[in-house]
Write a protein that holds these residues in place. Sequence first.
Motif, PDB file in Angstrom:
ATOM      1  N   PRO B 124     126.840  43.785 137.549  1.00 45.38           N
ATOM      2  CA  PRO B 124     126.784  45.244 137.304  1.00 45.38           C
ATOM      3  C   PRO B 124     125.562  45.674 136.503  1.00 45.38           C
ATOM      4  CG  PRO B 124     128.857  44.293 136.516  1.00 45.38           C
ATOM      5  CD  PRO B 124     128.014  43.167 136.949  1.00 45.38           C
ATOM      6  N   LEU B 125     124.925  44.728 135.794  1.00 44.14           N
ATOM      7  CA  LEU B 125     123.775  45.093 134.964  1.00 44.14           C
ATOM      8  C   LEU B 125     122.464  45.106 135.743  1.00 44.14           C
ATOM      9  CD1 LEU B 125     124.031  43.426 131.440  1.00 44.14           C
ATOM     10  CD2 LEU B 125     123.954  45.842 132.039  1.00 44.14           C
ATOM     11  N   ARG B 126     122.439  44.419 136.903  1.00 46.75           N
ATOM     12  CA  ARG B 126     121.154  44.167 137.559  1.00 46.75           C
ATOM     13  C   ARG B 126     120.425  45.453 137.927  1.00 46.75           C
ATOM     14  NH1 ARG B 126     122.194  38.634 141.013  1.00 46.75           N
ATOM     15  NH2 ARG B 126     122.777  37.497 139.135  1.00 46.75           N
ATOM     16  N   VAL B 127     121.089  46.315 138.665  1.00 53.02           N
ATOM     17  CA  VAL B 127     120.426  47.538 139.120  1.00 53.02           C
ATOM     18  C   VAL B 127     120.052  48.441 137.942  1.00 53.02           C
ATOM     19  CG1 VAL B 127     120.700  49.625 140.478  1.00 53.02           C
ATOM     20  CG2 VAL B 127     121.386  47.429 141.423  1.00 53.02           C
ATOM     21  N   PRO B 128     120.981  48.690 136.993  1.00 54.71           N
ATOM     22  CA  PRO B 128     120.588  49.573 135.879  1.00 54.71           C
ATOM     23  C   PRO B 128     119.389  49.063 135.095  1.00 54.71           C
ATOM     24  CG  PRO B 128     122.954  49.271 135.888  1.00 54.71           C
ATOM     25  CD  PRO B 128     122.408  48.352 136.926  1.00 54.71           C
ATOM     26  N   VAL B 129     119.337  47.750 134.820  1.00 55.47           N
ATOM     27  CA  VAL B 129     118.229  47.236 134.013  1.00 55.47           C
ATOM     28  C   VAL B 129     116.910  47.403 134.747  1.00 55.47           C
ATOM     29  CG1 VAL B 129     117.206  45.151 133.046  1.00 55.47           C
ATOM     30  CG2 VAL B 129     119.602  45.652 132.640  1.00 55.47           C
ATOM     31  N   SER B 130     116.855  46.994 136.023  1.00 52.01           N
ATOM     32  CA  SER B 130     115.567  47.101 136.708  1.00 52.01           C
ATOM     33  C   SER B 130     115.220  48.570 136.949  1.00 52.01           C
ATOM     34  CB  SER B 130     115.562  46.309 138.014  1.00 52.01           C
ATOM     35  OG  SER B 130     116.608  46.708 138.831  1.00 52.01           O
ATOM     36  N   PHE B 131     116.228  49.392 137.205  1.00 52.46           N
ATOM     37  CA  PHE B 131     115.981  50.825 137.416  1.00 52.46           C
ATOM     38  C   PHE B 131     115.396  51.448 136.154  1.00 52.46           C
ATOM     39  CE2 PHE B 131     117.583  55.264 137.281  1.00 52.46           C
ATOM     40  CZ  PHE B 131     116.889  55.745 138.387  1.00 52.46           C
ATOM     41  N   THR B 132     115.968  51.098 134.998  1.00 48.67           N
ATOM     42  CA  THR B 132     115.478  51.672 133.739  1.00 48.67           C
ATOM     43  C   THR B 132     114.024  51.286 133.491  1.00 48.67           C
ATOM     44  OG1 THR B 132     117.702  51.399 132.887  1.00 48.67           O
ATOM     45  CG2 THR B 132     115.998  51.914 131.297  1.00 48.67           C
ATOM     46  N   ILE B 133     113.727  49.992 133.698  1.00 51.45           N
ATOM     47  CA  ILE B 133     112.349  49.565 133.426  1.00 51.45           C
ATOM     48  C   ILE B 133     111.395  50.215 134.422  1.00 51.45           C
ATOM     49  CG2 ILE B 133     110.811  47.588 133.285  1.00 51.45           C
ATOM     50  CD1 ILE B 133     113.154  45.949 132.297  1.00 51.45           C
ATOM     51  N   GLU B 134     111.848  50.357 135.683  1.00 52.40           N
ATOM     52  CA  GLU B 134     110.951  50.955 136.668  1.00 52.40           C
ATOM     53  C   GLU B 134     110.764  52.453 136.434  1.00 52.40           C
ATOM     54  OE1 GLU B 134     112.183  49.562 140.556  1.00 52.40           O
ATOM     55  OE2 GLU B 134     112.153  47.545 139.708  1.00 52.40           O
ATOM     56  N   LEU B 135     111.723  53.083 135.741  1.00 56.68           N
ATOM     57  CA  LEU B 135     111.546  54.503 135.396  1.00 56.68           C
ATOM     58  C   LEU B 135     110.323  54.699 134.495  1.00 56.68           C
ATOM     59  CD1 LEU B 135     114.797  56.474 134.564  1.00 56.68           C
ATOM     60  CD2 LEU B 135     113.109  56.901 136.327  1.00 56.68           C
ATOM     61  N   LEU B 136     109.986  53.642 133.719  1.00 48.23           N
ATOM     62  CA  LEU B 136     108.793  53.717 132.880  1.00 48.23           C
ATOM     63  C   LEU B 136     107.570  54.095 133.707  1.00 48.23           C
ATOM     64  CD1 LEU B 136     108.617  50.651 130.450  1.00 48.23           C
ATOM     65  CD2 LEU B 136     108.495  53.041 129.826  1.00 48.23           C
ATOM     66  N   ALA B 137     107.558  53.636 134.964  1.00 49.36           N
ATOM     67  CA  ALA B 137     106.407  53.896 135.820  1.00 49.36           C
ATOM     68  C   ALA B 137     106.288  55.379 136.150  1.00 49.36           C
ATOM     69  CB  ALA B 137     106.507  53.078 137.102  1.00 49.36           C
ATOM     70  N   ALA B 138     107.405  56.114 136.021  1.00 51.48           N
ATOM     71  CA  ALA B 138     107.375  57.528 136.383  1.00 51.48           C
ATOM     72  C   ALA B 138     106.873  58.392 135.232  1.00 51.48           C
ATOM     73  CB  ALA B 138     108.762  57.991 136.816  1.00 51.48           C
ATOM     74  N   ILE B 139     106.813  57.817 134.015  1.00 52.25           N
ATOM     75  CA  ILE B 139     106.351  58.606 132.877  1.00 52.25           C
ATOM     76  C   ILE B 139     104.840  58.787 132.973  1.00 52.25           C
ATOM     77  CG2 ILE B 139     106.117  58.637 130.369  1.00 52.25           C
ATOM     78  CD1 ILE B 139     108.721  57.234 130.147  1.00 52.25           C
ATOM     79  N   PRO B 140     104.360  60.029 132.893  1.00 49.25           N
ATOM     80  CA  PRO B 140     102.928  60.258 133.029  1.00 49.25           C
ATOM     81  C   PRO B 140     102.139  59.633 131.887  1.00 49.25           C
ATOM     82  CG  PRO B 140     104.154  62.320 133.203  1.00 49.25           C
ATOM     83  CD  PRO B 140     105.110  61.282 132.756  1.00 49.25           C
ATOM     84  N   SER B 141     100.933  59.245 132.226  1.00 51.46           N
ATOM     85  CA  SER B 141     100.014  58.627 131.263  1.00 51.46           C
ATOM     86  C   SER B 141      99.872  59.464 129.996  1.00 51.46           C
ATOM     87  CB  SER B 141      98.667  58.460 131.962  1.00 51.46           C
ATOM     88  OG  SER B 141      97.713  57.927 131.125  1.00 51.46           O
ATOM     89  N   ILE B 142      99.816  60.790 130.157  1.00 45.70           N
ATOM     90  CA  ILE B 142      99.570  61.664 129.014  1.00 45.70           C
ATOM     91  C   ILE B 142     100.716  61.581 128.007  1.00 45.70           C
ATOM     92  CG2 ILE B 142     100.569  63.667 130.219  1.00 45.70           C
ATOM     93  CD1 ILE B 142      97.599  63.996 127.926  1.00 45.70           C
ATOM     94  N   ILE B 143     101.940  61.297 128.486  1.00 46.59           N
ATOM     95  CA  ILE B 143     103.075  61.220 127.564  1.00 46.59           C
ATOM     96  C   ILE B 143     103.045  59.900 126.790  1.00 46.59           C
ATOM     97  CG2 ILE B 143     105.605  61.073 127.481  1.00 46.59           C
ATOM     98  CD1 ILE B 143     105.640  63.352 129.489  1.00 46.59           C
ATOM     99  N   PHE B 144     102.623  58.816 127.464  1.00 49.11           N
ATOM    100  CA  PHE B 144     102.365  57.587 126.711  1.00 49.11           C
ATOM    101  C   PHE B 144     101.308  57.848 125.644  1.00 49.11           C
ATOM    102  CE2 PHE B 144     104.073  55.529 130.530  1.00 49.11           C
ATOM    103  CZ  PHE B 144     104.900  54.601 129.951  1.00 49.11           C
ATOM    104  N   GLY B 145     100.295  58.651 126.013  1.00 45.91           N
ATOM    105  CA  GLY B 145      99.230  58.967 125.077  1.00 45.91           C
ATOM    106  C   GLY B 145      99.762  59.729 123.878  1.00 45.91           C
ATOM    107  N   LEU B 146     100.597  60.720 124.139  1.00 49.58           N
ATOM    108  CA  LEU B 146     101.181  61.531 123.071  1.00 49.58           C
ATOM    109  C   LEU B 146     102.015  60.661 122.144  1.00 49.58           C
ATOM    110  CD1 LEU B 146     101.576  64.619 122.310  1.00 49.58           C
ATOM    111  CD2 LEU B 146     103.768  64.427 123.472  1.00 49.58           C
ATOM    112  N   TRP B 147     102.832  59.802 122.747  1.00 55.92           N
ATOM    113  CA  TRP B 147     103.687  58.908 121.969  1.00 55.92           C
ATOM    114  C   TRP B 147     102.833  57.922 121.182  1.00 55.92           C
ATOM    115  CZ3 TRP B 147     104.822  53.561 122.373  1.00 55.92           C
ATOM    116  CH2 TRP B 147     105.936  53.150 121.617  1.00 55.92           C
ATOM    117  N   GLY B 148     101.816  57.397 121.818  1.00 53.14           N
ATOM    118  CA  GLY B 148     100.926  56.467 121.136  1.00 53.14           C
ATOM    119  C   GLY B 148     100.212  57.129 119.973  1.00 53.14           C
ATOM    120  N   PHE B 149      99.794  58.365 120.198  1.00 55.18           N
ATOM    121  CA  PHE B 149      99.014  59.127 119.226  1.00 55.18           C
ATOM    122  C   PHE B 149      99.835  59.410 117.976  1.00 55.18           C
ATOM    123  CE2 PHE B 149      96.879  63.122 117.867  1.00 55.18           C
ATOM    124  CZ  PHE B 149      95.560  62.703 117.904  1.00 55.18           C
ATOM    125  N   PHE B 150     101.084  59.875 118.157  1.00 54.68           N
ATOM    126  CA  PHE B 150     101.880  60.319 117.012  1.00 54.68           C
ATOM    127  C   PHE B 150     102.886  59.284 116.521  1.00 54.68           C
ATOM    128  CE2 PHE B 150     100.704  64.533 118.780  1.00 54.68           C
ATOM    129  CZ  PHE B 150     100.020  64.981 117.670  1.00 54.68           C
TER     130      PHE B 150
END
Lengths: 298, 340
Positions: B124-150
Amino acid sequence: MADTGTLPYKASPVSPLAPDRRYLARKFHGRFMAGLITVAALVGVSVLWLILGYVIVRGAPAINLDFFTQRPLPYGEVGGGIAPSITGTLLILAVAALIGVPVGLGCGIYLAEYGRGSVVEVIRFCSDLVAGVPSIVVGVFVWALLVRHVVGNFSGIAGAVSLAIIMIPIIVRTVEAVLLLVPYTLREAALALGVPKWRVVISVVLPSAKAGIITGLVLAIARAGGETAPLLLTTLGNQFFSWNLLEPIGAIPIQLYNYAVAPYPDWHTKAWGAALVLISVIGVLSTLARVATWGQSR
Amino acid sequence: MTTRNAEDEIAPPASWDVQGSPKFARSSGVGADDVFKWLVYTTAFAVPAVLVALFVLLVIDAWPALARFGLGFVTSSNWDNVKQQFGTLPYIYGTVVTSLLALLIATPVGVGAAIFVTEYAPRPLRVPVSFTIELLAAIPSIIFGLWGFFALTPIMRSTVEPFMKSVVGPLPVIGGLFQGPSVGKDLFTGGVILSIMILPTIVSISREVLLAVPTMQREGMLALGATRWEAIREAVIPYARVGIAGAAILGLARALGETMAVTMVIGNSSRKITGTLLTPGYTMASAIANQFTEADNPLYFSAIVGVAALLLVVSAIVNIAARLMIWQISRGGAEGGNRG
């Protein structure tokens, strides 16, 4: 087990299945590695929640009605929002989709339905290469192509073209993949009824692959919606409402960047707010797209 | 009408390659089929055309700088607008260092997470775990930048960098990487944010490659009395080795071109190459983003486009290498396994 005495080798005094010291060491090693691997997965999962949590907690205070309806105000004035960026992003994305979707769809149809032999390989390879081009390089290219010569200034249309270039390979890849999943017998049945090939593609093949195609389109649009670097070089951004595609137009990622690098804490809150808006839109789009494919593939 | 049809039926066709009886001719003249085919072919060839145009246009614009500095464009570390000297070595160095650091962090974590999903996780954990990590790919670069910045930069400055300096700093060789003041916005932070951004690429492709390993490999090893980890290490990973390397290199390709997130955390100031990671720097992409609109004379502009052309060529080569490796494992998996 019972007739151990008849074995052709000398049996050890203890059972071979008894846990010796080496076995325990190997077992411990296995447990240890399983632990490390679990930690790796935990790190991967928690990073997403860490970033999402930050965006939600710090972005929520910025969200109010003005944020969606007002234009950005100069520093010192209270209030203001990101409305021109929201309309700008929607407009640029719509135009980008108008360019990118037909090209991507057509290319995907070519690869799955028309192409033969090595030409398919070459075009698929080119599409993969375009997917790998850094988005900032796309921005430089569109600047050199449109902003400098054809349009003459930073403009919404240039931004739309750069986003279209980013969308196309994503659309091509998904459309080709889902069209190849359509059973060949469907095409044969339609052709046998005397339906011309273009009608087979449009009325039989595309409708059967509808869910997958829509998923691909939505993912491509979601991906393009968050792109910042090419827009900085092509549309520049705009604090005011603008619907003129030949002029600079605002976009959420550009506004976010401008708010974030400014030295004012109030603007930083607005940057987190813009991030929350952007991530919500993209999150909803991607989740819908993935849920749609799961419904079809399972 | 009727007489002609009757004649058709009486006279048999000379060969099977007939035009067909007019009775079955399509009503429209030039077939809609041809129009549609033509449309589809045009769009298909638009994709290679874009690629060629991209390359040609960048090289044309970069030519003044490339011709003037020759090999010095990539070997000189002197980038000086006032003196009209443009050498891109510091940018190349920044890109290489941050990308390699990102790979160094993200590959073990990413492959570990992929192994967790394919080998260890309860179903039951397989799909949620890989789905969650792959969602990281959908976060725009600029938001990583904002998070990194602050969020990331202050933590790096106050905690992580002093810790690395005290623990790794005294070591003989790699200690040199952690010298100097903790500034927060530096190559080290750039590498860390990139490692987060390439994690989903590495996880999703490693997962696919690991899933392609036949179950027999694992069963054979387990039947010989191996522990689960021994089976993975001896039978699964060697089989998937080439594909995992491909996943890492595809992650590298993504890291090379990342712009916004890196631009916001890397400092964008130093133009000298020093051995330490704790120094502000540039990557090729962040140099373009920062200086593109500043380029106020033709040679400066040409040099910036030259950086873009360089980035295009490098990322294309890395992408091709990665795809060849992944292609090899997905098509000739058995051969890869025998060699492993």
